[in-house]
Design a protein around this motif. Structure first.
Motif, PDB file in Angstrom:
ATOM      1  N   PHE A 118      44.502  39.831  54.577  1.00 12.33           N
ATOM      2  CA  PHE A 118      44.426  41.096  54.980  1.00 12.33           C
ATOM      3  C   PHE A 118      42.473  41.258  54.201  1.00 12.33           C
ATOM      4  O   PHE A 118      42.282  40.340  53.365  1.00 12.33           O
ATOM      5  CB  PHE A 118      45.032  41.968  53.943  1.00 12.33           C
ATOM      6  CG  PHE A 118      44.381  43.605  53.208  1.00 12.33           C
ATOM      7  CD1 PHE A 118      44.991  44.536  54.410  1.00 12.33           C
ATOM      8  CD2 PHE A 118      43.940  44.040  52.374  1.00 12.33           C
ATOM      9  CE1 PHE A 118      44.117  45.898  54.033  1.00 12.33           C
ATOM     10  CE2 PHE A 118      42.925  45.405  51.948  1.00 12.33           C
ATOM     11  CZ  PHE A 118      43.362  46.154  52.699  1.00 12.33           C
ATOM     12  N   ASN A 119      41.774  41.499  54.344  1.00 16.13           N
ATOM     13  CA  ASN A 119      40.424  41.751  53.548  1.00 16.13           C
ATOM     14  C   ASN A 119      39.659  43.270  54.516  1.00 16.13           C
ATOM     15  O   ASN A 119      39.242  43.441  55.243  1.00 16.13           O
ATOM     16  CB  ASN A 119      39.012  40.676  55.142  1.00 16.13           C
ATOM     17  CG  ASN A 119      38.133  41.031  54.465  1.00 16.13           C
ATOM     18  OD1 ASN A 119      37.291  41.918  53.257  1.00 16.13           O
ATOM     19  ND2 ASN A 119      37.210  40.000  55.119  1.00 16.13           N
ATOM     20  N   TRP A 165      57.462  43.966  52.890  1.00 16.33           N
ATOM     21  CA  TRP A 165      56.016  43.493  53.495  1.00 16.33           C
ATOM     22  C   TRP A 165      54.575  43.143  52.712  1.00 16.33           C
ATOM     23  O   TRP A 165      54.719  43.675  51.362  1.00 16.33           O
ATOM     24  CB  TRP A 165      54.969  45.014  54.734  1.00 16.33           C
ATOM     25  CG  TRP A 165      54.338  45.167  55.822  1.00 16.33           C
ATOM     26  CD1 TRP A 165      53.113  44.444  54.455  1.00 16.33           C
ATOM     27  CD2 TRP A 165      54.305  44.612  56.635  1.00 16.33           C
ATOM     28  NE1 TRP A 165      51.341  43.997  56.222  1.00 16.33           N
ATOM     29  CE2 TRP A 165      53.053  44.611  57.043  1.00 16.33           C
ATOM     30  CE3 TRP A 165      54.768  45.070  57.739  1.00 16.33           C
ATOM     31  CZ2 TRP A 165      52.473  44.810  58.723  1.00 16.33           C
ATOM     32  CZ3 TRP A 165      54.836  45.084  58.823  1.00 16.33           C
ATOM     33  CH2 TRP A 165      53.653  44.410  59.110  1.00 16.33           C
ATOM     34  N   LEU A 166      53.852  41.608  53.035  1.00 17.28           N
ATOM     35  CA  LEU A 166      52.599  40.997  51.563  1.00 17.28           C
ATOM     36  C   LEU A 166      51.552  41.346  52.333  1.00 17.28           C
ATOM     37  O   LEU A 166      51.701  40.584  52.924  1.00 17.28           O
ATOM     38  CB  LEU A 166      53.213  40.339  51.252  1.00 17.28           C
ATOM     39  CG  LEU A 166      54.578  40.043  50.560  1.00 17.28           C
ATOM     40  CD1 LEU A 166      54.745  39.158  50.271  1.00 17.28           C
ATOM     41  CD2 LEU A 166      54.823  41.220  49.486  1.00 17.28           C
ATOM     42  N   ALA A 167      50.543  42.033  51.998  1.00 14.30           N
ATOM     43  CA  ALA A 167      49.293  41.794  52.223  1.00 14.30           C
ATOM     44  C   ALA A 167      48.630  40.334  51.665  1.00 14.30           C
ATOM     45  O   ALA A 167      48.476  40.786  49.980  1.00 14.30           O
ATOM     46  CB  ALA A 167      48.324  42.905  52.182  1.00 14.30           C
ATOM     47  N   ILE A 168      47.647  40.342  52.275  1.00 10.73           N
ATOM     48  CA  ILE A 168      47.350  38.527  50.825  1.00 10.73           C
ATOM     49  C   ILE A 168      45.351  38.710  51.366  1.00 10.73           C
ATOM     50  O   ILE A 168      45.228  38.351  52.892  1.00 10.73           O
ATOM     51  CB  ILE A 168      47.448  37.413  51.249  1.00 10.73           C
ATOM     52  CG1 ILE A 168      49.395  37.646  51.390  1.00 10.73           C
ATOM     53  CG2 ILE A 168      46.741  36.333  50.791  1.00 10.73           C
ATOM     54  CD1 ILE A 168      50.160  36.396  51.640  1.00 10.73           C
ATOM     55  N   ASN A 203      39.944  46.424  46.612  1.00 11.85           N
ATOM     56  CA  ASN A 203      41.690  45.553  47.526  1.00 11.85           C
ATOM     57  C   ASN A 203      42.691  47.262  47.460  1.00 11.85           C
ATOM     58  O   ASN A 203      42.958  48.306  47.789  1.00 11.85           O
ATOM     59  CB  ASN A 203      42.100  45.474  46.943  1.00 11.85           C
ATOM     60  CG  ASN A 203      41.453  43.262  47.774  1.00 11.85           C
ATOM     61  OD1 ASN A 203      41.798  43.503  49.247  1.00 11.85           O
ATOM     62  ND2 ASN A 203      40.493  43.287  47.293  1.00 11.85           N
ATOM     63  N   ARG A 204      42.752  47.742  45.557  1.00  5.58           N
ATOM     64  CA  ARG A 204      43.080  49.341  45.563  1.00  5.58           C
ATOM     65  C   ARG A 204      42.343  50.417  46.212  1.00  5.58           C
ATOM     66  O   ARG A 204      43.015  50.689  46.372  1.00  5.58           O
ATOM     67  CB  ARG A 204      42.871  49.007  44.227  1.00  5.58           C
ATOM     68  CG  ARG A 204      43.675  50.265  43.002  1.00  5.58           C
ATOM     69  CD  ARG A 204      43.457  49.915  41.871  1.00  5.58           C
ATOM     70  NE  ARG A 204      44.140  49.288  40.978  1.00  5.58           N
ATOM     71  CZ  ARG A 204      43.120  48.375  40.589  1.00  5.58           C
ATOM     72  NH1 ARG A 204      42.437  48.004  40.246  1.00  5.58           N
ATOM     73  NH2 ARG A 204      44.331  47.165  40.177  1.00  5.58           N
ATOM     74  N   VAL A 247      49.453  44.090  47.994  1.00 10.46           N
ATOM     75  CA  VAL A 247      48.384  42.905  47.970  1.00 10.46           C
ATOM     76  C   VAL A 247      48.261  42.251  47.760  1.00 10.46           C
ATOM     77  O   VAL A 247      47.792  42.552  45.908  1.00 10.46           O
ATOM     78  CB  VAL A 247      46.518  43.871  48.154  1.00 10.46           C
ATOM     79  CG1 VAL A 247      46.042  43.469  49.233  1.00 10.46           C
ATOM     80  CG2 VAL A 247      47.415  45.390  49.177  1.00 10.46           C
ATOM     81  N   LEU A 248      48.338  40.922  47.257  1.00 12.65           N
ATOM     82  CA  LEU A 248      47.726  40.371  46.915  1.00 12.65           C
ATOM     83  C   LEU A 248      46.959  39.334  47.162  1.00 12.65           C
ATOM     84  O   LEU A 248      46.115  39.059  47.806  1.00 12.65           O
ATOM     85  CB  LEU A 248      48.954  38.562  46.793  1.00 12.65           C
ATOM     86  CG  LEU A 248      50.691  39.845  47.481  1.00 12.65           C
ATOM     87  CD1 LEU A 248      51.343  37.488  47.661  1.00 12.65           C
ATOM     88  CD2 LEU A 248      50.798  40.038  45.539  1.00 12.65           C
TER      89      LEU A 248
END
Length: 223
Positions: free
Chosen positions: A77-78, A108-111, A126-127, A139-140
């Motif tokens: 994620f970006n 589901w994990l976004a990194i 990101n928040r 979101v990690l």
């Protein structure tokens, strides 16, 4: 030059910068499978997915192995990437994570593997994006890029699916429409690879397409 032509030119410059190859990790291929009984150091299709621990946007540690017995989706994620923006606003990521979040068998994990000072970095950025896109799952932050490189993540979005046994069963693009909007699929028919993989795993079937080439912005790794 008209305002419209100026806007088009600026958009093209932004996309070119977003996809700069200098931000790519040193190795982009998935590594070899780990020997039986040993933890994988690099992700490999058909092998146990490497464990990791990262912190979410509130600083809480999240560990992959804590979801043993669950199907796990990893989404690189970006929020500053135009492809990510289009995918979440209009394309195959629009509401997809939220729909699967409702499934008790799926996590589901976004990194975000962007380094400090890079596009899309920072908990607050990101928040705000998570709220704008309606993202409810974690979101990690992977500021060191260790996890991203371990998985061979090269693009945002870059997707991985791990089955309930902890085995990596899919790696690649979210779909076959590299515009991010789902409007230009290859062969004229949109294929949502991640949802296809999830449905197959849930039904106990082999994933029909296990590996594709991810598209989008390069992951903004540090040096």
């Amino acid at each position: 030059m008209t305002p419209r032509r100026i806007a088009i030119l600026l958009g093209a410059i932004a996309l070119a910068a977003c996809n700069s190859p200098k931000a790519s990790p040193p190795a982009s291929e998935l590594g070899p499978a780990a020997p039986p009984g040993r933890a994988a150091e690099r992700a490999a299709l058909g092998a146990p997915a490497p464990d990791f621990e990262l912190r979410d946007l509130d600083g809480k540690p999240v560990k992959l192995s804590a979801f043993a017995g669950k199907i796990v989706v990893l989404e690189w994620f970006n929020p500053g990437c135009p492809y990510v923006q289009r995918a979440h606003a209009k394309g195959s990521l629009q509401g997809t994570g939220s729909r699967w979040d409702a499934d008790p068998d799926v996590v589901w994990l976004a990194i975000n593997s962007g380094a400090p000072g890079k596009q899309g970095h920072g908990a607050e950025t990101n928040r705000e994006a998570a709220e704008r896109f309606g993202i409810k799952h974690p979101v990690l932050l992977d500021e060191s890029g260790v996890v991203g490189r371990k998985y061979g993540a090269t693009n945002t979005p870059h997707m991985f699916v791990i089955d309930a046994k902890g085995v990596l069963v899919y790696a690649g693009a979210i779909d076959n429409s590299p515009d991010g909007e789902g409007e230009s699929p290859s062969d004229g028919k949109l294929v949502r690879y991640v949802e296809q993989a999830l449905e197959a795993v849930k039904a106990g079937r082999a994933v029909p397409v296990a590996k594709t080439e991810a598209y989008g912005c390069s992951v903004k790794y540090g040096s």
